[in-house]
Design a protein around this motif. Structure first.
Motif, short mmCIF file in Angstrom:
data_model
loop_
_atom_site.label_atom_id
_atom_site.label_comp_id
_atom_site.label_asym_id
_atom_site.label_seq_id
_atom_site.Cartn_x
_atom_site.Cartn_y
_atom_site.Cartn_z
N THR A 67 0.83 -1.20 0.00
CA THR A 67 0.00 0.00 0.00
C THR A 67 0.87 1.25 0.00
O THR A 67 0.60 2.21 -0.74
CB THR A 67 -0.95 -0.01 1.21
OG1 THR A 67 -1.79 -1.14 1.10
CG2 THR A 67 -1.78 1.25 1.27
N ASP A 187 -5.95 -0.66 -4.95
CA ASP A 187 -5.48 -1.38 -3.76
C ASP A 187 -6.52 -2.40 -3.35
O ASP A 187 -7.54 -2.06 -2.78
CB ASP A 187 -5.20 -0.38 -2.63
CG ASP A 187 -4.41 -1.00 -1.49
OD1 ASP A 187 -4.21 -2.24 -1.51
OD2 ASP A 187 -3.99 -0.28 -0.58
N GLU A 188 -6.27 -3.66 -3.63
CA GLU A 188 -7.20 -4.75 -3.35
C GLU A 188 -8.62 -4.40 -3.80
O GLU A 188 -9.54 -4.37 -2.99
CB GLU A 188 -7.17 -5.09 -1.86
CG GLU A 188 -5.75 -5.12 -1.33
CD GLU A 188 -5.54 -6.12 -0.22
OE1 GLU A 188 -6.49 -6.85 0.10
OE2 GLU A 188 -4.43 -6.18 0.29
MG LIG Z 1 -2.25 -2.82 2.13
#
Ligand SMILES: [Mg+2]
Ligand SMILES: Nc1ncnc2c1ncn2[C@@H]1O[C@H](COP(=O)(O)OP(=O)(O)O)[C@@H](O)[C@H]1O
Ligand SMILES: Nc1ncnc2c1ncn2[C@@H]1O[C@H](COP(=O)(O)OP(=O)(O)O)[C@@H](O)[C@H]1O
Ligand SMILES: [Mg+2]
Lengths: 325, 319, 323
Positions: A67, A187-188
């Motif tokens: 991240t 992010d995901e």
């Molecule tokens: Mg993360």
């Protein structure tokens, strides 16, 4: 808009990109008494190349710095050292232009949408600082929502809480693309979504990428998603890139022991016999000397404890940081 | 598949589960829950009556003062609450003429309670209002920017938090002289630090939320982010807390009056009425009972409403 | 041997505006040593099912039907008696694990207490020191770093992932006859997840514990369970051997879901998708709950709700699939 951002084949390149966080609060008192601050080495000397219009996937355990890496690339986080090049220009030379060309979509769409605002106000936000008339803004909000498969007349006056998880993620995406960015960090993007919605969102991501020519950095720990969406894969461990190559290479013939173990430990419909990884992720404040993976590595030998391996090209397009190769 | 089924399929046929008396509205707002909850609704109605009355009566008193015609202030009341003592009517039990009875000076307790209401409402709204403004500003700035600014602002807040409210009120009434305004100033000074802490706590969680971070990417500046994203999102739980807090202010204000600090005779105040009546209890029960019950009723109404709001906001009731 | 029998279970929740009919016509047999994966999208009623078995539904829930454990109907039992079963008979690792711990007691004391419950059930006695060591060993098993320090903490001093592991350790220390684990690994990292799954499976094998593993992730259920139960809109749509359900899905929902999982690269073509969204309990479709999204739906599916039919060693709620 800078020319450089548009020209070369590599859209984004980093050179020894490093981000340290203070491990604990470091107050005036500490400074005066001469205590040395402790740092978390979240991203530690990372070099990556992201080709224009490609999708790069970043995989790794949580806490490995994925991240942070994404946030550095979209300029939310400032590097401690190292440089990010967009096109040929370093970030420090064209910060403003870069900021307009990058976007990020977070894992949890509820977190990233202001619960008090209407969907149309949320999607419109990136246009507000610009000299764009109200009518045009409205038109672009409409286009953007429609590009992500939402019915404008249904959603524009609603709040995020009135939408389902999949719809919220689409709204986050609509906001990300409204200002015509070049580069989007995801992010995901599907991990908070229900299984039957995941494939809808993956299809959408691929569709809009092909339509508008985006470049993606996707962070995920889902191997089926990685396999589907990636062109290139970077494997991150304790703030370092330890292996990279095309999606085929990494999924079919991973070379780094960590990558091999990681793939075996993640459940997927093609992997019923899980082999859990032994040991714990290392401390990022005081990483192990030599190769950071050596305390958990089944093949570690003396050299691994002393000398840190560099990324080496072991076959064409396949880079591994391991003394075995 | 026949036409109607295709149609149904496209719409995702809707059958309301039989026990649903009505369809769920699309957008369940806070007020929806409040209006559908007997306790919260009761609280809300009492509070609304209290506020409306306070505005009407308060305006009459102000206009009366302005025109030097204080009688305007009791125009709507059955009796003059400030009438000179008339011991012939002293300590009369509740009756048709004096529904809450009379006090030692022969004044109508009911009229005096109504006459005192605007000051209580004003105390509650001024104290909590200023606390939200000052505390909100300082707390949000401290939480948002962090670092030394946060340290400094929070140390100041702590210093104010350490001031004992009661002693400050007494000190101020000695300093500026006893009266409504010295109590108001004292309460305001001790009230805002709690809100500074609340706002700071909210801001600390909000500033890492995705929508705040993403806003920076859109080129929004700090001021814009604070006013557009942080403050509005911080305020909800604080409103719920404030609803409870109105009651606390009224209670504290009355307690101070009970102790003889604050508005001075002949002007009526619930707390001092309750206190004066206490020496006649239980023989002259109405003297202390009605003012006390009024305080209790208002405080409980705020608690009922505030509690419900907190339930709703903390998500316990939002399925 | 039949260990737990669920018959005609119906659960409603009362809310200010009406009733939410969460579970409907739920039938399930659990045999000793079974490991059953309960899979469904969020809101499909998975937690509600787990909570009704341990008798910990929230106060606004209304339950009908039978849950028979060792010959006794848990739903007819006095609330006090249920406490004797909870823990050593049936234990549930809650989705929100924080609620399973006592906030004012140290982790150490809570885990030792749990262990004592197990010893006294088996009629054994143990010294404090031995108990402490066993607890410590379990905390190591669930990969908690620095377990000695954690033993001396209070729940609020731990992170979500740590709490989750403490509660998993508690479940394992109790060695219950039936362990219900509600999304036990969702707050954990992928690599820890595999370790926890391996641990739960190992203990399950060793003590012939029955396991109900609740998850929204089909691939985790695939790794953990021998049997698979697919829940959708509060109904069981399919139930059978895990291999069988994954490789030969019978219900159109299961089939569509499995088809929509990515297996290749985007360059090989688009993913299959199930259109639409999971149903809301406030506006359930007439007939089969899956009909708005079903590619095979025909007249009858809109009028009548199918039962859970037997179909080739499986149970399937679909008119097209019954023997
Ligand atoms: Mg993360
Ligand atoms: N703002 C921050 N302050 C201090 N430490 C941080 C901050 N952001 C991330 N970290 C630390 O950096 C490391 C990497 O975090 P992150 O990039 O979120 O990893 P990942 O996304 O791979 O899980 C973690 O140890 C995390 O605790
Ligand atoms: N205490 C409650 N009161 C009212 N409705 C509830 C309550 N708990 C759960 N529900 C509703 O019941 C349905 C099923 O919930 P749950 O069993 O938690 O699903 P899952 O665990 O599969 O996500 C959801 O629609 C949820 O909103
Ligand atoms: Mg659940």
């Amino acid at each position: 808009m800078t020319e450089q951002f548009d020209d070369s084949d590599i859209l984004i390149r980093t050179s020894k990109l490093t981000k340290l966080f203070l491990a604990s609060k470091f107050g005036i008192l500490d400074r005066l008494t001469g205590v040395k601050p402790l740092y978390v080495r979240a991203v530690d000397g990372v070099n990556i190349n992201i080709k224009r219009r490609s999708t790069v996937v970043l995989v790794g355990e949580s806490g490995s710095g994925k991240t942070t890496m994404g946030r550095l690339l979209v300029t939310i986080e400032k590097p401690t050292s190292g440089e990010i090049f967009y096109g040929d220009l370093p970030l420090s030379k064209n910060f403003k232009a870069v900021r307009e060309q990058v976007q990020i979509v977070y894992q949890n769409p509820f977190e990233s949408l202001d619960p008090r605002m209407d969907i149309s106000a949320i999607v419109e936000e990136p246009l507000l600082g610009k000299k764009i008339s109200k009518e045009e803004r409205k038109e672009r909000v409409k286009q953007s929502l429609e590009s992500v498969g939402l019915d404008y007349s249904y959603v524009y006056f609603r709040k995020a809480k009135d939408l389902s998880g999949g719809q919220r993620q689409r709204v986050a995406l609509a906001r990300a693309i409204i200002s015509n960015p070049k580069f989007i960090v995801l992010d995901e993007p599907t991990s908070a979504l229900d299984a039957s919605i995941q494939s809808q969102v993956l299809n959408l991501l691929v569709d809009i990428k092909e339509k508008f020519g985006y470049t993606y950095l996707v962070i995920t720990h889902n191997m089926m998603v990685t396999k589907y969406i990636a062109d290139e894969v970077y494997v991150m461990y304790a703030g370092k890139i330890i292996e990279t190559g095309s999606v085929d290479i990494i999924m079919k013939s991973p070379k780094h022991p960590y990558t091999q173990l990681l793939l075996k430990s993640i459940p997927s419909l093609e992997n019923r016999k899980l082999e859990p990884m032994v040991g714990e992720p290392p401390s990022l404040i005081n990483p192990p000397s030599g190769c950071r993976f050596n305390p958990r590595c089944p093949y570690a030998f003396d050299r691994c404890r002393m000398e840190e391996p560099e990324l080496k090209e072991v076959e064409s397009g396949h880079w591994v940081a391991c003394h075995l190769y | 598949m026949n036409i109607s089924n295709i149609f149904k399929k496209a719409l995702g046929s809707r059958k309301d589960v039989d026990t649903f008396s009505k369809k769920l509205p699309e957008n369940l707002s806070l007020w929806y829950y409040v209006l559908h909850d007997v306790q919260a609704l009761t609280g809300l109605i009492i509070i609304a009556l209290f506020i409306i009355w306070s505005i009407v009566e308060g305006s009459l008193q102000i206009v009366g003062d302005y025109l030097r015609n204080p009688a305007l202030g009791w125009m709507l009341l059955p009796h003059n609450p400030l009438a000179p003592p008339n011991y012939a009517l002293s300590l009369k039990p509740p009756s048709m003429a004096f529904i809450f009875g009379t006090n030692l000076e022969g004044e109508d307790i009911f009229s005096r309670i109504l006459y005192a209401a605007p000051k209580d409402a004003m105390a509650a709204f001024v104290v909590v209002g200023i606390a939200i403004l000052v505390g909100g500003l300082l707390g949000t700035v401290a939480g948002y920017f962090g670092g030394w600014l946060d340290e400094a602002l929070m140390r100041i807040t702590d210093a104010f938090l350490a001031i004992p409210g009661l002693i400050l009120a007494i000190a101020l009434s000695i300093l500026i002289g006893p009266g409504f305004y010295s109590v108001l100033v004292a309460l305001t000074i001790v009230w805002w630090p709690i809100y500074a802490r609340l706002f700071r706590g909210q801001t600390l969680t909000l500033k890492y939320r995705g929508f705040v971070e993403v806003s920076k990417l859109f080129g929004a500046n700090h001021l814009k982010i604070i006013f557009k994203h942080v403050f509005p999102n911080a305020i909800d739980p604080i409103v719920a807390y404030a609803a409870l807090d109105f009651g606390t202010v009224i209670l504290t204000y009355s307690t101070l009056a009970f102790l003889g600090i604050g508005i001075q005779p002949p002007y009526p105040e619930w707390g001092s009425m309750a206190s004066n009546g206490l020496s006649f209890f239980p023989g002259v029960w109405w003297y202390t009972l009605f003012p006390s019950v009024t305080i209790l009723l208002i405080v409980i109404s705020f608690i009922l409403l505030g509690d419900k709001l907190q339930d709703i906001i903390s998500g316990r009731l939002t399925y | 041997m039949q260990q737990l029998e669920i018959r005609d279970l119906v659960v409603h929740y009362k809310v200010p505006i009406g009733t939410i009919k969460t579970l409907f016509d739920l039938q399930l047999d659990i045999e000793k040593g079974d490991s059953i994966g309960i899979v469904g999208e969020s809101g499909s009623g998975k937690s509600t099912l787990g909570l009704s078995i341990v008798g910990l539904l929230p106060p606004n829930a209304r339950v009908k039907g039978h849950i028979v454990f060792e010959g006794k109907d848990l739903l007819k039992m006095q609330p006090g008696k249920m406490n004797g079963i909870r823990g050593t008979g049936i234990f549930m690792i809650m989705q929100d694990p924080f609620n399973s711990l006592n906030p004012v007691k140290k982790i150490k004391d809570q885990l030792i207490e749990a262990l004592q419950v197990r010893y006294s059930r088996n009629g054994e006695k143990a010294q404090k020191g031995k108990l402490y060591d066993e607890v410590l060993k379990r905390l190591r098993d669930v990969k908690l770093p620095d377990p000695e320090a954690i033993m001396d903490r209070y729940p609020h001093q731990l992170s979500g992932g740590q709490i989750q592991r403490v509660v998993i350790a508690m479940g394992l220390l109790l060695e219950p006859d039936i362990l219900i684990a509600d999304e036990p690994t969702s707050a954990l990292d992928v690599s820890v997840q595999a370790q926890i799954i391996a641990l739960i499976k190992e203990l399950q094998d060793r003590y012939r514990m029955s396991l109900l593993f609740i998850t929204h992730d089909l691939s985790i259920a695939y790794a953990v369970s021998e049997k698979l139960l697919i829940l959708y809109g509060g109904r069981i749509l399919e139930f059978g051997k895990t291999e069988d359900v994954i490789n030969n899905p019978a219900h159109p929902y299961t089939e569509g879901l499995l088809k929509s999982f990515p297996r290749g690269n985007y360059k090989d073509g688009k993913l299959y998708t199930l259109s639409g969204m999971p149903p809301l309990f406030t506006s359930m479709p007439d007939g089969c709950v899956f009909n708005p999204r079903c590619p095979y739906a025909f007249d009858r599916c809109y009028k009548e709700e199918p039962e859970l039919y037997n179909y080739m060693d499986k149970k399937v709620r679909c008119f097209l699939k019954h023997d």
